[in-house]
Design a protein around this motif. Sequence first.
Motif, PDB file in Angstrom:
ATOM      1  N   MET A  14      -0.002  41.870 -96.910  1.00 49.09           N
ATOM      2  CA  MET A  14      -1.001  42.381 -95.975  1.00 49.09           C
ATOM      3  C   MET A  14      -1.850  43.457 -96.650  1.00 49.09           C
ATOM      4  O   MET A  14      -1.405  44.121 -97.596  1.00 49.09           O
ATOM      5  N   ASN A  15      -3.051  43.605 -96.154  1.00 49.11           N
ATOM      6  CA  ASN A  15      -3.957  44.660 -96.622  1.00 49.11           C
ATOM      7  C   ASN A  15      -3.908  45.786 -95.599  1.00 49.11           C
ATOM      8  O   ASN A  15      -4.728  45.857 -94.682  1.00 49.11           O
ATOM      9  N   HIS A  64      -6.873  38.621 -85.104  1.00 48.20           N
ATOM     10  CA  HIS A  64      -7.494  39.568 -86.046  1.00 48.20           C
ATOM     11  C   HIS A  64      -6.450  40.340 -86.850  1.00 48.20           C
ATOM     12  O   HIS A  64      -6.680  41.485 -87.227  1.00 48.20           O
ATOM     13  N   SER A  65      -5.323  39.716 -87.107  1.00 51.83           N
ATOM     14  CA  SER A  65      -4.248  40.438 -87.785  1.00 51.83           C
ATOM     15  C   SER A  65      -4.354  40.295 -89.300  1.00 51.83           C
ATOM     16  O   SER A  65      -4.486  39.184 -89.818  1.00 51.83           O
ATOM     17  N   PRO A  66      -4.272  41.409 -90.034  1.00 54.34           N
ATOM     18  CA  PRO A  66      -4.257  41.358 -91.496  1.00 54.34           C
ATOM     19  C   PRO A  66      -2.860  41.205 -92.078  1.00 54.34           C
ATOM     20  O   PRO A  66      -2.678  41.258 -93.286  1.00 54.34           O
ATOM     21  N   ARG A  67      -1.878  41.026 -91.206  1.00 51.48           N
ATOM     22  CA  ARG A  67      -0.498  40.855 -91.676  1.00 51.48           C
ATOM     23  C   ARG A  67      -0.257  39.400 -92.070  1.00 51.48           C
ATOM     24  O   ARG A  67      -0.830  38.489 -91.484  1.00 51.48           O
ATOM     25  N   ASP A  68       0.606  39.204 -93.040  1.00 54.83           N
ATOM     26  CA  ASP A  68       0.972  37.863 -93.498  1.00 54.83           C
ATOM     27  C   ASP A  68      -0.288  37.038 -93.779  1.00 54.83           C
ATOM     28  O   ASP A  68      -0.494  35.968 -93.209  1.00 54.83           O
ATOM     29  N   LEU A  69      -1.104  37.527 -94.668  1.00 50.17           N
ATOM     30  CA  LEU A  69      -2.358  36.860 -95.000  1.00 50.17           C
ATOM     31  C   LEU A  69      -2.095  35.479 -95.608  1.00 50.17           C
ATOM     32  O   LEU A  69      -1.091  35.276 -96.288  1.00 50.17           O
ATOM     33  N   LEU A  78     -11.095  43.626 -98.913  1.00 51.68           N
ATOM     34  CA  LEU A  78     -10.152  42.586 -99.327  1.00 51.68           C
ATOM     35  C   LEU A  78      -9.764  42.699-100.793  1.00 51.68           C
ATOM     36  O   LEU A  78      -8.605  42.492-101.159  1.00 51.68           O
ATOM     37  N   LEU A  79     -10.713  43.026-101.654  1.00 48.51           N
ATOM     38  CA  LEU A  79     -10.425  43.137-103.086  1.00 48.51           C
ATOM     39  C   LEU A  79     -10.338  44.586-103.567  1.00 48.51           C
ATOM     40  O   LEU A  79     -10.052  44.831-104.740  1.00 48.51           O
ATOM     41  N   THR A  80     -10.584  45.547-102.678  1.00 53.73           N
ATOM     42  CA  THR A  80     -10.455  46.957-103.068  1.00 53.73           C
ATOM     43  C   THR A  80      -9.139  47.551-102.598  1.00 53.73           C
ATOM     44  O   THR A  80      -8.627  48.489-103.202  1.00 53.73           O
ATOM     45  N   CYS A  81      -8.612  47.013-101.486  1.00 53.96           N
ATOM     46  CA  CYS A  81      -7.385  47.536-100.877  1.00 53.96           C
ATOM     47  C   CYS A  81      -7.503  49.030-100.581  1.00 53.96           C
ATOM     48  O   CYS A  81      -6.548  49.795-100.750  1.00 53.96           O
ATOM     49  N   ASN A 135       8.604  34.106-100.254  1.00 49.97           N
ATOM     50  CA  ASN A 135       8.711  34.917 -99.040  1.00 49.97           C
ATOM     51  C   ASN A 135       9.013  36.358 -99.436  1.00 49.97           C
ATOM     52  O   ASN A 135      10.105  36.665 -99.905  1.00 49.97           O
ATOM     53  N   PHE A 136       8.036  37.227 -99.269  1.00 54.07           N
ATOM     54  CA  PHE A 136       8.215  38.622 -99.631  1.00 54.07           C
ATOM     55  C   PHE A 136       8.593  39.449 -98.403  1.00 54.07           C
ATOM     56  O   PHE A 136       8.514  38.975 -97.256  1.00 54.07           O
ATOM     57  N   LYS A 137       8.973  40.666 -98.628  1.00 53.98           N
ATOM     58  CA  LYS A 137       9.300  41.585 -97.541  1.00 53.98           C
ATOM     59  C   LYS A 137       8.075  41.766 -96.655  1.00 53.98           C
ATOM     60  O   LYS A 137       6.942  41.813 -97.130  1.00 53.98           O
ATOM     61  N   GLU A 138       8.290  41.885 -95.364  1.00 52.67           N
ATOM     62  CA  GLU A 138       7.176  42.058 -94.437  1.00 52.67           C
ATOM     63  C   GLU A 138       6.323  43.274 -94.824  1.00 52.67           C
ATOM     64  O   GLU A 138       6.836  44.315 -95.219  1.00 52.67           O
ATOM     65  N   GLU A 139       5.011  43.077 -94.711  1.00 50.30           N
ATOM     66  CA  GLU A 139       4.015  44.112 -95.009  1.00 50.30           C
ATOM     67  C   GLU A 139       4.022  44.533 -96.477  1.00 50.30           C
ATOM     68  O   GLU A 139       3.685  45.663 -96.819  1.00 50.30           O
ATOM     69  N   THR A 140       4.371  43.604 -97.353  1.00 50.66           N
ATOM     70  CA  THR A 140       4.202  43.862 -98.787  1.00 50.66           C
ATOM     71  C   THR A 140       2.711  44.037 -99.070  1.00 50.66           C
ATOM     72  O   THR A 140       1.892  43.217 -98.636  1.00 50.66           O
ATOM     73  N   PRO A 141       2.313  45.081 -99.783  1.00 51.27           N
ATOM     74  CA  PRO A 141       0.882  45.318-100.015  1.00 51.27           C
ATOM     75  C   PRO A 141       0.211  44.169-100.776  1.00 51.27           C
ATOM     76  O   PRO A 141       0.751  43.683-101.774  1.00 51.27           O
ATOM     77  N   LEU A 142      -0.932  43.755-100.284  1.00 52.16           N
ATOM     78  CA  LEU A 142      -1.757  42.780-101.004  1.00 52.16           C
ATOM     79  C   LEU A 142      -2.070  43.286-102.401  1.00 52.16           C
ATOM     80  O   LEU A 142      -2.171  42.507-103.358  1.00 52.16           O
ATOM     81  N   ALA A 143      -2.205  44.598-102.531  1.00 50.66           N
ATOM     82  CA  ALA A 143      -2.517  45.201-103.829  1.00 50.66           C
ATOM     83  C   ALA A 143      -1.440  44.910-104.863  1.00 50.66           C
ATOM     84  O   ALA A 143      -1.706  44.952-106.074  1.00 50.66           O
ATOM     85  N   ASN A 144      -0.220  44.600-104.433  1.00 50.41           N
ATOM     86  CA  ASN A 144       0.836  44.236-105.383  1.00 50.41           C
ATOM     87  C   ASN A 144       0.478  42.957-106.135  1.00 50.41           C
ATOM     88  O   ASN A 144       0.811  42.798-107.309  1.00 50.41           O
ATOM     89  N   LEU A 145      -0.190  42.029-105.439  1.00 51.48           N
ATOM     90  CA  LEU A 145      -0.642  40.806-106.108  1.00 51.48           C
ATOM     91  C   LEU A 145      -1.676  41.144-107.179  1.00 51.48           C
ATOM     92  O   LEU A 145      -1.601  40.627-108.306  1.00 51.48           O
TER      93      LEU A 145
END
Length: 459
Positions: free
Chosen positions: A90-91, A398-403, A109-112, A422-432
């Motif tokens: 998620m972001n 409109h949820s940014p969770r589990d993108l 989305l790409l700046t986080c 399957n990652f932990k819930e609310e893992t930061p998108l920035a980790n990708l």
Amino acid sequence: MAKSWQISRRRMLQGMGATIALPVLEAMGKPFSTALPVKSPIRSAFFYMPNGVHPDHWTPSKFGKDYELTRQLLPLAKLKGDVSILKNLMNKESIFKGADGHYAKSASLLTCGQIRQTIGDNIFSGGVSVDQVIAKQYGGETLFPSLEYGLDRITTGVDINVGFTRLYGSSISWKNAQQPMTKEIDPKLAFDRLFKSFVPGANVKDDPWKKSILDTVLEDANSLKRNLGRSDQDKLSEYLESIRSVEKRILNEEQREKFGSKITNDIKKELTRVNQNIEEYQEIYSGVDVTEKTRLMLDIMVLAFWSDASRVSSFMFGNSVSNRRFSFLEGVDGNHHSLSHHMNRPELMEEYLRISAWHVEQYAYFLQRLKDIKEGDKTLLDNTMAVFTSDLRDGNRHSPRDLPIIIGGHGGGKLKQGQNLNFKEETPLANLYLTMLQAQNFDMNQFGDSTNTLSPLMS
């Protein structure tokens, strides 16, 4: 008055983009080369789809390698070993309390990073986007620092429903927090400015390499500048200076000849094919079906990666809150944004699903084109990382969770593909994004709100 000029400045820059292709000139930098380093470079692509996906038919039910693709992911059947599906990213910084369902999410989305809510042009995206971090690193090694493409032109004005400038919904690529990268949306212009001079037998009347296009619009630019505040004058001057720097490289005849001499016969054949398709598209195709236009733009991206003209590109299938009608798809009658607010009605969710599947199909087309191109003992897809995502999971919520995130390509052997992770819930998108940066040997331990890399994805 000042606010009017600020908006006109944005429109003028976009107008100049159409006239002198400001960001495209930066992208076209120099002509392109096929001479690759001993170790092939890693390319990075970022695909944005607006309005989310059908939440119940996206993630496969089984995790690991032994999983079955869902209906929306079926276009990836032949590429299953080359992609991974990522769950629970998620972001978090895109959550805006009490405001906005779309714009804060697409712009960041790409700046986080968290954007600034505004109805003017005092925009703030939260930081530099990940594609531009990569472009800055490799910009001096490639002919184009980065390429920004899409299907819809930049929109201005204010969405009065949420109190946000529509500029936030038009860009995912940000040079800095205040400056979005303008995208090219016309396949003919994109192709001609990059490759026309090198198409065998092409009749090039006005060679873009021969003259300064910037000089032809300086009078208009100076006139505009006199009506801007000091801050905006400085921004415009910096932008024009960056274009002048690019033009100096463009007008270097020695560099042009050097790179032009390295274009292989295989690339010349592909240039001829794509150029012919573009010419036919201009004459034949019209109406609502954007499939052909989309694939022409993707072909140009493939050519840029193949020739090592650029190693970074982004593509927007539509602006945020896109209302494109997909009636060219069987069983679809409505427009995208309206269908994303399906209210859980089965007939609307079915149309919504078919639109998502069409987007995945175009992404699969891009990946397959890369896979079909040999690069040494590997393929171009082996040396690419291509992210496909939306800024929402489900447009109805409109949820940014589990993108809904797919990453394709093997990153030069740095990514383990063929997985449903399957990652932990609310893992930061920035980790990708941090994972992608480290796969390219960036000396970075942090990007946006990242907490770590995605170790199951890394070889």
